[in-house]
Design a protein around this motif. Structure first.
Motif, PDB file in Angstrom:
ATOM      1  N   VAL A 180       0.864  -1.175   0.000  1.00 17.46           N
ATOM      2  CA  VAL A 180       0.000   0.000   0.000  1.00 17.46           C
ATOM      3  C   VAL A 180       0.903   1.228   0.000  1.00 17.46           C
ATOM      4  CG1 VAL A 180      -1.688   1.360   1.307  1.00 17.46           C
ATOM      5  CG2 VAL A 180      -1.910  -1.131   1.190  1.00 17.46           C
ATOM      6  N   VAL A 181       0.788   2.046  -1.025  1.00 16.96           N
ATOM      7  CA  VAL A 181       1.621   3.238  -1.136  1.00 16.96           C
ATOM      8  C   VAL A 181       0.979   4.370  -0.343  1.00 16.96           C
ATOM      9  CG1 VAL A 181       2.618   4.953  -2.701  1.00 16.96           C
ATOM     10  CG2 VAL A 181       2.486   2.539  -3.395  1.00 16.96           C
ATOM     11  N   GLU A 182       1.759   4.942   0.564  1.00 21.84           N
ATOM     12  CA  GLU A 182       1.292   6.069   1.376  1.00 21.84           C
ATOM     13  C   GLU A 182       1.984   7.328   0.880  1.00 21.84           C
ATOM     14  OE1 GLU A 182       1.946   4.783   5.412  1.00 21.84           O
ATOM     15  OE2 GLU A 182       0.777   2.954   5.073  1.00 21.84           O
ATOM     16  N   ARG A 183       1.208   8.314   0.480  1.00 15.51           N
ATOM     17  CA  ARG A 183       1.726   9.448  -0.277  1.00 15.51           C
ATOM     18  C   ARG A 183       2.184  10.624   0.579  1.00 15.51           C
ATOM     19  NH1 ARG A 183       3.813   8.307  -5.028  1.00 15.51           N
ATOM     20  NH2 ARG A 183       2.544   6.771  -6.125  1.00 15.51           N
ATOM     21  N   LYS A 184       2.112  10.490   1.876  1.00 14.19           N
ATOM     22  CA  LYS A 184       2.588  11.555   2.757  1.00 14.19           C
ATOM     23  C   LYS A 184       3.323  10.925   3.924  1.00 14.19           C
ATOM     24  CE  LYS A 184       1.055  15.622   5.340  1.00 14.19           C
ATOM     25  NZ  LYS A 184      -0.104  16.479   5.711  1.00 14.19           N
ATOM     26  N   GLU A 185       4.544  11.384   4.173  1.00 14.01           N
ATOM     27  CA  GLU A 185       5.301  10.861   5.301  1.00 14.01           C
ATOM     28  C   GLU A 185       4.710  11.357   6.612  1.00 14.01           C
ATOM     29  OE1 GLU A 185       9.873  10.141   4.234  1.00 14.01           O
ATOM     30  OE2 GLU A 185       9.288  12.249   4.026  1.00 14.01           O
ATOM     31  N   ILE A 186       4.594  10.437   7.557  1.00 17.86           N
ATOM     32  CA  ILE A 186       4.116  10.778   8.891  1.00 17.86           C
ATOM     33  C   ILE A 186       4.707   9.757   9.854  1.00 17.86           C
ATOM     34  CG2 ILE A 186       1.987   9.394   8.669  1.00 17.86           C
ATOM     35  CD1 ILE A 186       0.578  11.598  10.316  1.00 17.86           C
ATOM     36  N   ALA A 187       5.127  10.209  11.003  1.00 21.84           N
ATOM     37  CA  ALA A 187       5.773   9.315  11.964  1.00 21.84           C
ATOM     38  C   ALA A 187       4.861   8.138  12.306  1.00 21.84           C
ATOM     39  CB  ALA A 187       6.137  10.084  13.229  1.00 21.84           C
ATOM     40  N   GLY A 188       5.404   6.929  12.227  1.00 21.43           N
ATOM     41  CA  GLY A 188       4.618   5.747  12.541  1.00 21.43           C
ATOM     42  C   GLY A 188       3.827   5.203  11.372  1.00 21.43           C
ATOM     43  N   PHE A 189       3.737   5.988  10.281  1.00 18.45           N
ATOM     44  CA  PHE A 189       2.994   5.590   9.089  1.00 18.45           C
ATOM     45  C   PHE A 189       1.522   5.340   9.444  1.00 18.45           C
ATOM     46  CE2 PHE A 189       7.409   3.825   8.825  1.00 18.45           C
ATOM     47  CZ  PHE A 189       7.937   4.948   8.204  1.00 18.45           C
ATOM     48  N   VAL A 190       0.830   4.461   8.738  1.00 19.34           N
ATOM     49  CA  VAL A 190      -0.604   4.280   8.975  1.00 19.34           C
ATOM     50  C   VAL A 190      -0.878   3.146   9.962  1.00 19.34           C
ATOM     51  CG1 VAL A 190      -2.821   3.677   7.913  1.00 19.34           C
ATOM     52  CG2 VAL A 190      -1.255   5.240   6.739  1.00 19.34           C
ATOM     53  N   GLY A 191      -0.303   1.980   9.680  1.00 14.46           N
ATOM     54  CA  GLY A 191      -0.622   0.805  10.491  1.00 14.46           C
ATOM     55  C   GLY A 191      -0.293   0.993  11.959  1.00 14.46           C
ATOM     56  N   ASN A 192       0.891   1.482  12.257  1.00 13.17           N
ATOM     57  CA  ASN A 192       1.281   1.645  13.655  1.00 13.17           C
ATOM     58  C   ASN A 192       0.525   2.768  14.341  1.00 13.17           C
ATOM     59  OD1 ASN A 192       3.011  -0.489  14.092  1.00 13.17           O
ATOM     60  ND2 ASN A 192       4.829   0.620  13.430  1.00 13.17           N
ATOM     61  N   ARG A 193       0.129   3.787  13.597  1.00 13.54           N
ATOM     62  CA  ARG A 193      -0.682   4.844  14.213  1.00 13.54           C
ATOM     63  C   ARG A 193      -2.055   4.294  14.609  1.00 13.54           C
ATOM     64  NH1 ARG A 193       1.462  10.098  13.505  1.00 13.54           N
ATOM     65  NH2 ARG A 193      -0.604  11.026  13.855  1.00 13.54           N
ATOM     66  N   LEU A 194      -2.641   3.480  13.745  1.00 13.97           N
ATOM     67  CA  LEU A 194      -3.916   2.853  14.094  1.00 13.97           C
ATOM     68  C   LEU A 194      -3.746   1.911  15.282  1.00 13.97           C
ATOM     69  CD1 LEU A 194      -5.264   2.023  10.521  1.00 13.97           C
ATOM     70  CD2 LEU A 194      -6.127   3.783  12.073  1.00 13.97           C
ATOM     71  N   GLN A 195      -2.673   1.121  15.233  1.00 14.47           N
ATOM     72  CA  GLN A 195      -2.407   0.180  16.320  1.00 14.47           C
ATOM     73  C   GLN A 195      -2.186   0.911  17.639  1.00 14.47           C
ATOM     74  OE1 GLN A 195       0.103  -3.796  16.341  1.00 14.47           O
ATOM     75  NE2 GLN A 195       1.484  -2.047  16.242  1.00 14.47           N
ATOM     76  N   ASN A 196      -1.437   2.004  17.591  1.00 14.59           N
ATOM     77  CA  ASN A 196      -1.150   2.752  18.806  1.00 14.59           C
ATOM     78  C   ASN A 196      -2.393   3.428  19.369  1.00 14.59           C
ATOM     79  OD1 ASN A 196       1.509   2.000  18.743  1.00 14.59           O
ATOM     80  ND2 ASN A 196       2.241   3.873  17.782  1.00 14.59           N
ATOM     81  N   ALA A 197      -3.278   3.891  18.487  1.00 13.10           N
ATOM     82  CA  ALA A 197      -4.513   4.510  18.958  1.00 13.10           C
ATOM     83  C   ALA A 197      -5.367   3.491  19.718  1.00 13.10           C
ATOM     84  CB  ALA A 197      -5.297   5.080  17.784  1.00 13.10           C
ATOM     85  N   LEU A 198      -5.475   2.294  19.170  1.00 11.55           N
ATOM     86  CA  LEU A 198      -6.240   1.245  19.841  1.00 11.55           C
ATOM     87  C   LEU A 198      -5.554   0.807  21.130  1.00 11.55           C
ATOM     88  CD1 LEU A 198      -8.613  -0.732  19.821  1.00 11.55           C
ATOM     89  CD2 LEU A 198      -7.234  -2.264  18.425  1.00 11.55           C
ATOM     90  N   SER A 199      -4.230   0.651  21.074  1.00 11.38           N
ATOM     91  CA  SER A 199      -3.491   0.224  22.260  1.00 11.38           C
ATOM     92  C   SER A 199      -3.613   1.244  23.386  1.00 11.38           C
ATOM     93  CB  SER A 199      -2.016   0.007  21.922  1.00 11.38           C
ATOM     94  OG  SER A 199      -1.866  -1.069  21.020  1.00 11.38           O
TER      95      SER A 199
END
Length: 316
Positions: A180-199
């Protein structure tokens, strides 16, 4: 630009690197592994033996798997003839700066330089590289273990070339992953940000005495985890709105969901609460060996993947 991937260099042979090694070899690539650990050869052999049944269960031919994997004396030897390099080093900007300078210098000019970084965007460690080298560096972030979990987050840096993005996506597709190509750099990217929000909310609920760690895991595996494994959050919400879809859902329960969201908690950061949480998790799972827990996890993930494969074949 069409590229042929025959040789892969795996730099860093921890849990992620060893899993990549097995996956690449199972797809017929020659793999050269580099890591300063003294037990590298033993670790590679153990990983190949452990992961071969998983790969076979996914329909791959693991005959002669170990014959395609070679231990390199150092990074230079590992990347000398590489078409693609997968880096799996520590999550430190200074470390990656030095390592990618070496990779750019030692690897062939056509080689893709990919990082398994789970939080650090590539722009953070490519600033001192020449433009032609920065153009072939990007993130290829997997989820553990990458030989089983299909997702790879492909994240280009500010100077990554479009041909490198396309080539990285093609490479990961060729080894059975879902890029999955993510077009904007962001710390943690997408998957880990979602995971961290739930955690974050999971930790808060346990801290507040609402639920135990073990029962919270039961909530996930018997509801949201089951749903998200098949449709994901947005499609799940769209279906939750009935025939009216996502619009109906937002119009009818959007306000109450906003109220719930506004009430999400902030876990305590103090040492006492953290120790209580650690002890609670250890009470739930500490009696089982790490190897037993990972074997159970991987067996269940294989079962989910096999079931989804069967369903897709029926749909097609």
């Amino acid at each position: 630009m069409n590229r042929t991937f025959r040789t892969a260099a795996v730099i860093g042979a921890g849990t992620i690197g060893l899993s990549w090694t097995a996956l690449f070899a199972a797809h017929g690539l020659t793999v050269r592994v580099s890591d300063p650990r003294e037990d590298l050869a033993e670790a590679v052999n153990e990983a190949l033996e452990q992961y071969a049944p998983h790969l076979a269960a996914r329909g791959l031919d693991v005959t002669g798997l170990a014959d395609r994997v070679h231990i390199a004396a150092d990074v230079t030897e590992a990347v000398r003839d590489a078409d693609v390099v997968q880096e799996n080093g520590p999550e430190r900007v200074d470390f990656k700066k030095d390592l990618f300078a070496a990779l750019a210098r030692e690897a062939p000019a056509h080689a893709l330089l990919l990082s398994s970084s789970s939080a650090i965007p590539s722009t953070a460690f490519t600033g001192e590289l020449a433009d032609q080298d920065a153009a072939r560096v990007l993130i290829g972030h997997p989820f553990n273990p990458p030989h089983l979990v299909p997702l790879v987050e492909v994240v280009p840096g500010e100077r990554t070339g479009e041909d490198a993005v396309a080539a990285a996506s093609a490479f990961y597709t060729s080894v059975g992953r879902t890029p999955v190509v993510e077009r904007k750099e962001i710390a943690g990217f997408v998957g880990n940000r979602l995971q961290n929000a739930l955690s974050r909310e999971a930790v808060y609920l346990v801290e507040q005495g609402v639920v135990t760690p073990e029962d919270l895991d039961k909530v996930m595996t018997n509801s949201l985890g089951l749903r998200w494994a098949t449709v994901g959050p947005f499609l799940g919400s769209h279906l939750g709105g009935g025939p009216g879809g996502y619009r109906h859902l937002v119009e009818h329960i959007g306000a109450s969901m906003k109220q719930t969201g506004a009430g999400l908690g902030t876990p305590s950061q103090n040492a006492e609460q953290q120790e209580r949480l650690i002890e609670a998790v250890e009470k739930a799972y500490g009696s089982s060996a790490y190897s037993e827990l990972t074997e159970t996890r991987d067996r269940r993930q294989l079962a989910v993947l096999s079931a989804l494969d069967s369903t897709e074949k029926e749909e097609n």
